[in-house]
Design an enzyme around this catalytic site. Structure first.
Site, PDB file in Angstrom:
ATOM      1  N   HIS A 264       0.829  -1.213   0.000  1.00  0.00           N
ATOM      2  CA  HIS A 264       0.000   0.000   0.000  1.00  0.00           C
ATOM      3  C   HIS A 264       0.860   1.258   0.000  1.00  0.00           C
ATOM      4  O   HIS A 264       1.834   1.355   0.743  1.00  0.00           O
ATOM      5  CB  HIS A 264      -0.907   0.001   1.232  1.00  0.00           C
ATOM      6  CG  HIS A 264      -1.706   1.259   1.407  1.00  0.00           C
ATOM      7  ND1 HIS A 264      -2.632   1.690   0.476  1.00  0.00           N
ATOM      8  CD2 HIS A 264      -1.715   2.192   2.395  1.00  0.00           C
ATOM      9  CE1 HIS A 264      -3.184   2.818   0.889  1.00  0.00           C
ATOM     10  NE2 HIS A 264      -2.628   3.159   2.053  1.00  0.00           N
ATOM     11  N   SER A 265       0.499   2.228  -0.846  1.00  0.00           N
ATOM     12  CA  SER A 265       1.083   3.565  -0.820  1.00  0.00           C
ATOM     13  C   SER A 265       2.613   3.517  -0.918  1.00  0.00           C
ATOM     14  O   SER A 265       3.161   3.038  -1.905  1.00  0.00           O
ATOM     15  CB  SER A 265       0.603   4.288   0.444  1.00  0.00           C
ATOM     16  OG  SER A 265       0.917   5.654   0.403  1.00  0.00           O
ATOM     17  N   TYR A 266       3.321   3.978   0.136  1.00  0.00           N
ATOM     18  CA  TYR A 266       4.790   3.976   0.089  1.00  0.00           C
ATOM     19  C   TYR A 266       5.354   2.553   0.046  1.00  0.00           C
ATOM     20  O   TYR A 266       6.476   2.335  -0.404  1.00  0.00           O
ATOM     21  CB  TYR A 266       5.366   4.732   1.297  1.00  0.00           C
ATOM     22  CG  TYR A 266       6.792   5.162   1.089  1.00  0.00           C
ATOM     23  CD1 TYR A 266       7.089   6.388   0.498  1.00  0.00           C
ATOM     24  CD2 TYR A 266       7.853   4.348   1.457  1.00  0.00           C
ATOM     25  CE1 TYR A 266       8.401   6.778   0.276  1.00  0.00           C
ATOM     26  CE2 TYR A 266       9.162   4.730   1.250  1.00  0.00           C
ATOM     27  CZ  TYR A 266       9.434   5.943   0.652  1.00  0.00           C
ATOM     28  OH  TYR A 266      10.743   6.319   0.425  1.00  0.00           O
TER      29      TYR A 266
END
Length: 388
Positions: A264-266
């Site tokens: 997720h995300s980073y």
């Protein structure tokens, strides 16, 4: 002669000190019971007496105090989720570095008992940046909505039911904080036999990580009033370094024929960096990668052509969008296909795409088995998504 008056009185006042002036002591409970909150049968955080959801503005006009109270609760939530990983999900806590001495800073990950011995499937979970820790997607969701949407527990339970081994990374646990005087003594005795070049490279990574995370860590420890220094964890001083370390010491050593990532995300950026550093190994071992609103950038990270081609065939990014779940979304970058997560809220993308991601993994295994090739084709799957 009349003295000039200051044109902006507020510019001469330390606003932070002003806020502290009439502020209650920063002393908060260290348990959920102390806060008089608990999770109900639906996994929602509720006040034990009123049944009401968490109230951020507990004291009006005291935003700083309310923020620190929220962060104190957040630290309790982190420990609570760690407990659920062990008790409900039956994962074991594994210390990092694997050869850590008793006195050095340490981190940890969580693994199922069969994570390294399962010959079929292994699921690896990587959360994003900020205050979240192992087992969480978003602290805000845990506190304001429920455990299912905010934690990785639904992924872990379903993976276990479907015969996967599981490894849960902890990429934001990069250092410990100690009082400055104690740290200085330890640092001086630790100045180590490490080669200067390696030490310089690590220092550079850690400085970049600190700069990027200063905003998130500003309120991480709400009780912190003493001057502290950060002592970085060896070989785990950044999310990227952590992902590579866990790959080298655990994932690459696992017996699984099919390794899957949810990032997720980073966490997506950390995965791409892992691929850049361990391209041949990742291609050989990973069957498919599900990204959720990943912030990776193949140009900025200088991912080569062969990596971009592999990602197009083996990755899919569920992004925040107003479109229905699994609808194809155009991308300006030449990497993996993007489909809608069925929500416009970044932090909800992992939860909303949950059923689609496990379907994606099943299709990847089917494609691999039917073709005899190590890589499934995501283009055909994209067409299927559009038909839902």
């Amino acid at each position: 002669m009349e003295l000039a008056r200051p044109t902006n009185l507020l510019s001469r006042i330390d606003l932070d000190e002003l806020m502290k002036k009439d502020e209650p002591p920063l002393e908060f409970p260290d348990t959920l019971e102390g806060f008089e909150y608990g999770f109900n049968e639906k996994g929602q955080l509720r006040h034990v007496k009123t049944g009401e959801p968490f109230v951020f503005n507990y004291r009006e006009d005291l935003h700083r105090w309310n923020q620190k109270r929220y962060e104190a609760l957040g630290e309790i939530i982190t420990k609570y989720v760690y407990g659920l990983l062990e008790k409900e999900c039956h994962l074991k806590k594994v210390t990092l570095p694997v050869d850590a001495t008793e006195s050095e800073p340490k981190s940890f990950i969580f693994m199922s008992e069969d994570a390294l011995t399962n010959t079929d499937k292994l699921l690896v979970l990587i959360h994003g940046s900020g205050v979240v820790r192992a087992g969480q997607w978003a602290r805000r969701l845990i506190i304001n909505e429920d455990l299912d949407s905010g934690t990785q527990i639904p992924y872990i339970k379903r993976a276990t039911e479907e015969g996967y081994g599981v490894i849960v990374l902890n990429p934001n646990e990069n250092y410990i904080e100690v009082e400055k005087t104690k740290a200085q003594v330890q640092l001086s005795s630790d100045s180590s036999d490490e080669p200067a070049e390696k030490r310089e490279r690590k220092d550079k990574i850690q400085k970049e990580t600190k700069k990027r995370r200063d905003f998130y860590e500003k309120y991480r420890n709400p009780q912190k009033e003493k001057e502290t220094v950060q002592m970085y964890i060896r070989d785990n001083g950044s999310p990227e370094e952590h992902a590579i370390y866990v790959w080298d010491h655990f994932i690459s050593q696992s017996a699984a024929e099919n390794v899957f990532f949810v990032a997720h995300s980073y966490g997506g950026l950390a995965f791409v960096e892992l691929m850049i550093q361990r391209e041949a190994e990742v291609k050989n071992k990973v069957t498919a990668v599900a990204l959720t609103d990943s912030v990776h950038n193949v140009w900025h990270q200088e991912a080569g052509k062969t990596i971009r081609e592999w990602m197009r065939e083996n990755c899919c990014n569920w992004v925040s969008s107003s479109e229905p779940l699994d609808t194809s979304v155009e991308s300006m970058l030449p990497d993996c296909p993007r489909v809608s997560a069925g929500t416009e809220r970044h932090e909800l993308t992992s939860w909303k795409s949950f059923p689609s991601i496990f379907k994606f993994f099943s299709e990847a295994i089917e494609a691999k088995n039917s073709s005899g090739k190590p890589a499934p084709t995501r283009r055909s799957n994209r067409i299927k998504y559009e038909e839902f």
